[in-house]
Design an enzyme around this catalytic site. Structure first.
Site, mmCIF file in Angstrom:
data_model
loop_
_atom_site.group_PDB
_atom_site.id
_atom_site.type_symbol
_atom_site.label_atom_id
_atom_site.label_comp_id
_atom_site.label_asym_id
_atom_site.label_seq_id
_atom_site.Cartn_x
_atom_site.Cartn_y
_atom_site.Cartn_z
ATOM 1 N N SER A 88 0.888 -1.393 -0.117
ATOM 2 C CA SER A 88 0.282 -0.143 0.027
ATOM 3 C C SER A 88 0.855 0.987 -0.130
ATOM 4 C CB SER A 88 -0.829 0.037 0.875
ATOM 5 O OG SER A 88 0.178 -0.313 2.159
ATOM 6 N N GLY A 89 0.215 2.082 0.353
ATOM 7 C CA GLY A 89 1.382 3.640 0.053
ATOM 8 C C GLY A 89 2.252 3.805 0.858
ATOM 9 N N HIS A 90 2.898 3.373 2.060
ATOM 10 C CA HIS A 90 3.585 2.887 2.348
ATOM 11 C C HIS A 90 4.388 2.350 2.303
ATOM 12 C CE1 HIS A 90 7.262 3.600 5.875
ATOM 13 N NE2 HIS A 90 6.583 2.486 5.812
ATOM 14 N N GLY A 98 2.843 0.726 8.113
ATOM 15 C CA GLY A 98 2.668 1.234 9.531
ATOM 16 C C GLY A 98 2.122 0.192 10.569
ATOM 17 N N HIS A 146 19.205 15.328 19.114
ATOM 18 C CA HIS A 146 20.647 14.541 20.356
ATOM 19 C C HIS A 146 20.190 13.838 20.820
ATOM 20 C CE1 HIS A 146 20.037 17.461 23.412
ATOM 21 N NE2 HIS A 146 20.340 17.946 23.344
ATOM 22 N N HIS A 152 6.791 3.928 14.982
ATOM 23 C CA HIS A 152 6.275 4.925 14.207
ATOM 24 C C HIS A 152 6.917 6.232 14.411
ATOM 25 C CE1 HIS A 152 4.138 5.790 10.317
ATOM 26 N NE2 HIS A 152 4.665 6.286 10.241
ATOM 27 N N ILE A 201 0.984 11.966 13.307
ATOM 28 C CA ILE A 201 2.013 13.311 12.623
ATOM 29 C C ILE A 201 1.631 14.601 13.355
ATOM 30 C CG2 ILE A 201 -0.492 13.491 11.688
ATOM 31 C CD1 ILE A 201 1.166 14.187 8.305
HETATM 32 C C1 LIG Z 1 2.160 8.714 5.365
HETATM 33 C C2 LIG Z 1 1.472 8.918 6.525
HETATM 34 O O1 LIG Z 1 -0.027 9.181 6.497
HETATM 35 S S1 LIG Z 1 1.391 8.290 8.279
HETATM 36 C C3 LIG Z 1 -0.226 8.362 9.061
HETATM 37 C C4 LIG Z 1 -0.509 9.750 9.849
HETATM 38 N N1 LIG Z 1 -1.639 9.383 10.667
HETATM 39 C C5 LIG Z 1 -1.324 9.296 12.010
HETATM 40 O O2 LIG Z 1 -0.722 9.836 12.752
HETATM 41 C C6 LIG Z 1 -3.016 9.289 12.828
HETATM 42 C C7 LIG Z 1 -3.119 10.056 14.071
HETATM 43 N N2 LIG Z 1 -4.149 9.837 15.163
HETATM 44 C C8 LIG Z 1 -5.028 10.155 15.085
HETATM 45 O O3 LIG Z 1 -4.918 11.835 15.566
HETATM 46 C C9 LIG Z 1 -6.683 9.985 15.309
HETATM 47 O O4 LIG Z 1 -7.298 11.432 15.642
HETATM 48 C C10 LIG Z 1 -6.668 9.398 16.937
HETATM 49 C C11 LIG Z 1 -5.819 7.863 16.760
HETATM 50 C C12 LIG Z 1 -5.903 10.176 17.822
HETATM 51 C C13 LIG Z 1 -8.006 9.197 17.044
HETATM 52 O O5 LIG Z 1 -8.399 8.393 18.664
HETATM 53 P P1 LIG Z 1 -9.900 8.576 18.482
HETATM 54 O O6 LIG Z 1 -10.194 8.484 20.512
HETATM 55 O O7 LIG Z 1 -10.226 7.522 18.084
HETATM 56 O O8 LIG Z 1 -10.621 9.348 18.648
HETATM 57 P P2 LIG Z 1 -12.078 9.913 17.943
HETATM 58 O O9 LIG Z 1 -11.915 9.800 16.000
HETATM 59 O O10 LIG Z 1 -13.375 9.006 18.025
HETATM 60 O O11 LIG Z 1 -12.383 11.208 18.211
HETATM 61 C C14 LIG Z 1 -12.392 11.935 19.647
HETATM 62 C C15 LIG Z 1 -12.439 13.256 20.086
HETATM 63 O O12 LIG Z 1 -10.925 13.856 19.861
HETATM 64 C C16 LIG Z 1 -10.742 15.178 18.906
HETATM 65 N N3 LIG Z 1 -9.575 14.037 18.540
HETATM 66 C C17 LIG Z 1 -8.993 13.342 17.591
HETATM 67 N N4 LIG Z 1 -8.017 13.252 17.068
HETATM 68 C C18 LIG Z 1 -7.315 14.397 18.116
HETATM 69 C C19 LIG Z 1 -6.193 14.847 17.930
HETATM 70 N N5 LIG Z 1 -4.616 14.739 17.205
HETATM 71 N N6 LIG Z 1 -5.417 15.824 18.009
HETATM 72 C C20 LIG Z 1 -7.028 16.835 19.139
HETATM 73 N N7 LIG Z 1 -8.366 15.868 19.209
HETATM 74 C C21 LIG Z 1 -8.521 15.288 18.265
HETATM 75 C C22 LIG Z 1 -12.412 15.000 17.967
HETATM 76 O O13 LIG Z 1 -11.786 15.132 17.134
HETATM 77 C C23 LIG Z 1 -13.140 14.265 19.095
HETATM 78 O O14 LIG Z 1 -13.795 15.310 19.505
HETATM 79 P P3 LIG Z 1 -15.146 15.687 19.805
HETATM 80 O O15 LIG Z 1 -15.078 14.803 20.967
HETATM 81 O O16 LIG Z 1 -14.800 17.040 20.703
HETATM 82 O O17 LIG Z 1 -16.008 15.739 18.147
#
Ligand SMILES: CC(=O)SCCNC(=O)CCNC(=O)[C@H](O)C(C)(C)COP(=O)(O)OP(=O)(O)OC[C@H]1O[C@@H](n2cnc3c(N)ncnc32)[C@H](O)[C@@H]1OP(=O)(O)O
Length: 220
Positions: A17-19, A79, A146, A155, A176
Protein backbone atom coordinates in the site's frame (compact mmCIF):
# COMPACT_ATOMS: atom_id res chain seq x y z
CA UNK A 1 14.83 -13.82 -15.08
CA UNK A 2 14.36 -10.76 -12.92
CA UNK A 3 16.08 -7.52 -13.87
CA UNK A 4 19.76 -7.33 -13.01
CA UNK A 5 20.61 -10.99 -13.71
CA UNK A 6 21.94 -13.36 -11.08
CA UNK A 7 24.46 -11.13 -9.32
CA UNK A 8 22.13 -8.50 -7.94
CA UNK A 9 20.64 -8.93 -4.48
CA UNK A 10 16.93 -9.60 -4.76
CA UNK A 11 14.55 -8.11 -2.26
CA UNK A 12 10.86 -8.44 -1.50
CA UNK A 13 8.87 -5.60 0.04
CA UNK A 14 6.35 -6.93 2.60
CA UNK A 15 3.34 -4.66 2.27
CA UNK A 16 1.58 -3.35 -0.82
CA UNK A 17 0.00 0.00 0.00
CA UNK A 18 1.06 3.65 0.30
CA UNK A 19 3.97 3.19 2.72
CA UNK A 20 5.27 0.29 0.61
CA UNK A 21 5.49 2.67 -2.37
CA UNK A 22 7.53 5.12 -0.28
CA UNK A 23 9.87 2.35 0.88
CA UNK A 24 10.26 0.89 -2.62
CA UNK A 25 11.14 4.34 -3.91
CA UNK A 26 13.93 4.63 -1.32
CA UNK A 27 15.26 1.15 -2.14
CA UNK A 28 15.31 1.99 -5.85
CA UNK A 29 17.10 5.30 -5.23
CA UNK A 30 19.80 3.52 -3.19
CA UNK A 31 20.31 1.09 -6.07
CA UNK A 32 21.66 -1.82 -4.00
CA UNK A 33 18.78 -4.25 -4.50
CA UNK A 34 16.41 -5.39 -7.20
CA UNK A 35 12.86 -5.40 -5.90
CA UNK A 36 11.07 -8.53 -7.15
CA UNK A 37 7.65 -7.39 -5.95
CA UNK A 38 5.36 -6.71 -3.01
CA UNK A 39 3.98 -9.30 -0.62
CA UNK A 40 0.46 -8.81 0.71
CA UNK A 41 -0.72 -11.29 3.34
CA UNK A 42 -3.76 -9.23 4.37
CA UNK A 43 -5.87 -8.66 1.24
CA UNK A 44 -7.01 -11.73 -0.66
CA UNK A 45 -6.99 -12.01 -4.44
CA UNK A 46 -4.17 -9.63 -5.29
CA UNK A 47 -1.79 -12.29 -6.60
CA UNK A 48 -0.26 -11.13 -9.90
CA UNK A 49 -1.76 -7.66 -9.63
CA UNK A 50 0.60 -4.89 -10.70
CA UNK A 51 1.47 -2.40 -7.97
CA UNK A 52 3.95 0.44 -8.39
CA UNK A 53 5.23 -1.28 -11.54
CA UNK A 54 5.86 -4.68 -9.94
CA UNK A 55 3.84 -7.83 -9.14
CA UNK A 56 1.97 -8.45 -5.89
CA UNK A 57 2.43 -11.87 -4.28
CA UNK A 58 -0.49 -12.92 -2.11
CA UNK A 59 -0.12 -14.70 1.21
CA UNK A 60 2.77 -15.98 3.30
CA UNK A 61 3.08 -19.12 1.17
CA UNK A 62 4.53 -17.06 -1.67
CA UNK A 63 7.58 -16.33 0.49
CA UNK A 64 8.86 -19.90 0.09
CA UNK A 65 8.49 -19.58 -3.69
CA UNK A 66 10.41 -16.28 -3.65
CA UNK A 67 13.20 -17.77 -1.50
CA UNK A 68 13.42 -20.64 -4.01
CA UNK A 69 13.96 -17.99 -6.72
CA UNK A 70 16.94 -16.55 -4.84
CA UNK A 71 15.33 -13.81 -2.74
CA UNK A 72 17.39 -13.42 0.46
CA UNK A 73 16.47 -9.87 1.51
CA UNK A 74 13.27 -8.25 2.69
CA UNK A 75 11.92 -5.05 4.12
CA UNK A 76 8.69 -4.67 6.06
CA UNK A 77 6.74 -1.72 4.72
CA UNK A 78 3.44 -1.07 6.47
CA UNK A 79 2.49 1.20 9.37
CA UNK A 80 0.93 -1.06 12.02
CA UNK A 81 3.70 -1.21 14.62
CA UNK A 82 2.97 -4.46 16.50
CA UNK A 83 2.27 -6.29 13.22
CA UNK A 84 5.47 -4.93 11.67
CA UNK A 85 7.51 -6.36 14.54
CA UNK A 86 5.81 -9.76 14.22
CA UNK A 87 6.38 -9.94 10.46
CA UNK A 88 10.04 -8.95 10.92
CA UNK A 89 10.48 -11.78 13.42
CA UNK A 90 8.82 -14.20 11.00
CA UNK A 91 11.10 -13.12 8.15
CA UNK A 92 14.21 -13.58 10.30
CA UNK A 93 13.00 -17.04 11.29
CA UNK A 94 12.67 -17.87 7.58
CA UNK A 95 16.33 -16.92 7.10
CA UNK A 96 15.80 -13.61 5.31
CA UNK A 97 18.03 -10.62 5.95
CA UNK A 98 16.16 -7.42 6.82
CA UNK A 99 17.37 -4.39 4.92
CA UNK A 100 17.65 -0.83 6.23
CA UNK A 101 16.51 1.93 3.85
CA UNK A 102 17.68 5.51 4.33
CA UNK A 103 16.53 8.06 1.74
CA UNK A 104 19.49 9.87 0.12
CA UNK A 105 18.03 13.23 1.19
CA UNK A 106 17.87 12.28 4.88
CA UNK A 107 20.48 13.94 7.10
CA UNK A 108 21.88 11.40 9.54
CA UNK A 109 24.71 12.29 11.93
CA UNK A 110 27.81 10.12 11.67
CA UNK A 111 27.46 8.36 15.02
CA UNK A 112 23.77 7.49 14.74
CA UNK A 113 23.03 3.80 15.21
CA UNK A 114 20.19 2.47 13.05
CA UNK A 115 18.81 -1.04 13.49
CA UNK A 116 18.06 -3.51 10.72
CA UNK A 117 14.82 -3.15 8.81
CA UNK A 118 14.44 0.52 9.73
CA UNK A 119 13.23 3.07 7.17
CA UNK A 120 14.32 6.72 7.19
CA UNK A 121 12.24 8.69 4.68
CA UNK A 122 12.94 11.80 2.60
CA UNK A 123 13.98 14.93 4.42
CA UNK A 124 14.28 13.35 7.87
CA UNK A 125 17.01 14.70 10.14
CA UNK A 126 18.63 12.57 12.85
CA UNK A 127 21.13 14.38 15.05
CA UNK A 128 24.16 13.00 16.97
CA UNK A 129 23.91 10.50 19.78
CA UNK A 130 20.64 8.96 18.58
CA UNK A 131 19.94 5.23 18.78
CA UNK A 132 17.25 3.93 16.47
CA UNK A 133 16.12 0.33 16.92
CA UNK A 134 15.07 -2.26 14.36
CA UNK A 135 12.00 -1.95 12.12
CA UNK A 136 11.41 1.66 13.06
CA UNK A 137 9.93 4.21 10.64
CA UNK A 138 11.34 7.74 10.76
CA UNK A 139 8.91 9.21 8.27
CA UNK A 140 9.05 12.16 5.86
CA UNK A 141 10.63 15.34 7.26
CA UNK A 142 10.61 14.14 10.86
CA UNK A 143 13.40 15.46 13.05
CA UNK A 144 14.99 13.48 15.84
CA UNK A 145 17.29 15.58 17.97
CA UNK A 146 20.41 14.76 19.97
CA UNK A 147 20.59 11.64 22.15
CA UNK A 148 17.07 10.38 21.53
CA UNK A 149 16.40 6.66 21.85
CA UNK A 150 13.82 5.07 19.62
CA UNK A 151 13.07 1.45 20.34
CA UNK A 152 12.16 -1.33 17.91
CA UNK A 153 9.04 -1.00 15.81
CA UNK A 154 8.20 2.61 16.66
CA UNK A 155 6.74 4.95 14.02
CA UNK A 156 7.78 8.60 14.01
CA UNK A 157 5.23 10.03 11.58
CA UNK A 158 5.82 12.78 8.99
CA UNK A 159 6.77 16.17 10.36
CA UNK A 160 7.21 15.04 13.98
CA UNK A 161 9.68 16.97 16.12
CA UNK A 162 11.48 15.08 18.87
CA UNK A 163 13.57 17.39 21.08
CA UNK A 164 16.81 16.23 22.72
CA UNK A 165 16.94 13.05 24.85
CA UNK A 166 13.41 11.93 24.10
CA UNK A 167 12.84 8.19 24.59
CA UNK A 168 10.26 6.41 22.45
CA UNK A 169 9.30 2.92 23.61
CA UNK A 170 8.87 -0.22 21.54
CA UNK A 171 6.07 -0.07 18.99
CA UNK A 172 4.97 3.46 19.93
CA UNK A 173 3.31 5.66 17.29
CA UNK A 174 3.98 9.42 17.28
CA UNK A 175 1.22 10.94 15.12
CA UNK A 176 1.81 13.26 12.23
CA UNK A 177 3.09 16.74 13.08
CA UNK A 178 3.46 16.16 16.83
CA UNK A 179 6.14 17.79 18.98
CA UNK A 180 7.70 16.16 22.03
CA UNK A 181 9.69 18.32 24.44
CA UNK A 182 13.12 17.28 25.67
CA UNK A 183 13.68 14.32 28.05
CA UNK A 184 10.13 13.02 27.78
CA UNK A 185 9.50 9.28 27.57
CA UNK A 186 6.74 7.87 25.38
CA UNK A 187 5.82 4.43 26.67
CA UNK A 188 5.93 1.22 24.67
CA UNK A 189 2.83 0.61 22.58
CA UNK A 190 1.52 4.13 23.11
CA UNK A 191 -0.16 6.23 20.43
CA UNK A 192 0.19 10.02 20.24
CA UNK A 193 -2.55 11.67 18.16
CA UNK A 194 -1.82 13.98 15.23
CA UNK A 195 -0.57 17.48 16.02
CA UNK A 196 -0.08 16.87 19.72
CA UNK A 197 2.39 18.67 21.96
CA UNK A 198 3.71 16.25 24.56
CA UNK A 199 5.12 17.97 27.66
CA UNK A 200 5.35 15.05 30.10
CA UNK A 201 5.97 11.31 30.18
CA UNK A 202 3.33 9.05 28.65
CA UNK A 203 3.03 5.55 30.17
CA UNK A 204 3.01 2.32 28.17
CA UNK A 205 -0.07 1.49 26.06
CA UNK A 206 -1.75 4.87 26.37
CA UNK A 207 -3.59 6.91 23.74
CA UNK A 208 -2.80 10.59 24.24
CA UNK A 209 -3.46 13.66 22.13
CA UNK A 210 -4.05 17.39 22.23
CA UNK A 211 -2.11 20.55 23.11
CA UNK A 212 -0.83 19.83 25.66
CA UNK A 213 -1.36 16.10 25.16
CA UNK A 214 -3.56 14.38 27.70
CA UNK A 215 -4.02 10.67 28.24
CA UNK A 216 -7.44 9.72 26.80
CA UNK A 217 -7.53 5.97 27.21
CA UNK A 218 -5.60 2.78 27.66
CA UNK A 219 -4.81 0.73 24.57
CA UNK A 220 -5.70 -2.93 25.18
C1 LIG B 1 2.29 9.03 5.68
C2 LIG B 1 1.12 8.82 6.67
O1 LIG B 1 -0.01 8.91 6.33
S1 LIG B 1 1.53 8.40 8.28
C3 LIG B 1 -0.02 8.38 9.17
C4 LIG B 1 -0.24 9.65 9.95
N1 LIG B 1 -1.52 9.57 10.67
C5 LIG B 1 -1.63 9.81 11.99
O2 LIG B 1 -0.67 10.18 12.64
C6 LIG B 1 -2.99 9.55 12.57
C7 LIG B 1 -3.08 9.95 14.02
N2 LIG B 1 -4.45 9.68 14.47
C8 LIG B 1 -5.16 10.54 15.21
O3 LIG B 1 -4.72 11.63 15.59
C9 LIG B 1 -6.58 10.07 15.53
O4 LIG B 1 -7.44 11.22 15.46
C10 LIG B 1 -6.72 9.39 16.90
C11 LIG B 1 -6.01 8.03 16.88
C12 LIG B 1 -6.11 10.23 18.00
C13 LIG B 1 -8.20 9.15 17.13
O5 LIG B 1 -8.45 8.67 18.43
P1 LIG B 1 -9.96 8.31 18.89
O6 LIG B 1 -9.97 8.02 20.34
O7 LIG B 1 -10.48 7.25 17.96
O8 LIG B 1 -10.67 9.68 18.67
P2 LIG B 1 -12.02 10.05 17.85
O9 LIG B 1 -11.73 10.10 16.39
O10 LIG B 1 -13.15 9.18 18.33
O11 LIG B 1 -12.26 11.53 18.36
C14 LIG B 1 -12.59 11.80 19.72
C15 LIG B 1 -12.45 13.28 19.95
O12 LIG B 1 -11.06 13.63 19.96
C16 LIG B 1 -10.79 14.61 18.96
N3 LIG B 1 -9.49 14.27 18.38
C17 LIG B 1 -9.15 13.18 17.64
N4 LIG B 1 -7.84 13.19 17.30
C18 LIG B 1 -7.35 14.33 17.83
C19 LIG B 1 -6.06 14.93 17.80
N5 LIG B 1 -5.02 14.32 17.16
N6 LIG B 1 -5.87 16.08 18.46
C20 LIG B 1 -6.92 16.69 19.12
N7 LIG B 1 -8.16 16.19 19.16
C21 LIG B 1 -8.39 15.03 18.52
C22 LIG B 1 -11.92 14.49 17.96
O13 LIG B 1 -12.09 15.69 17.25
C23 LIG B 1 -13.07 14.16 18.87
O14 LIG B 1 -13.48 15.34 19.51
P3 LIG B 1 -15.06 15.57 19.89
O15 LIG B 1 -15.39 14.45 20.85
O16 LIG B 1 -15.05 16.91 20.51
O17 LIG B 1 -15.78 15.45 18.59
Amino acid sequence: MWPGGNNVKKLVVWGASGHAMVVADIVRLRGEYDIVGFLDDVTEGRNGEEFFGLPVFSGRDSLAMLCGQGVRHAIVAFGNCPARLKVAEYLRAQGLELVTAVHPSAVVARDVVIGEGTVVAAGAVINPGVHVGANVIINTSASVDHECTIEDGAHICPGVRLAGRVAVGEGAWIGIGSSIIDRVRIGAGSFIGAGSVVVGDIPDNALAYGVPAKIRKRIE
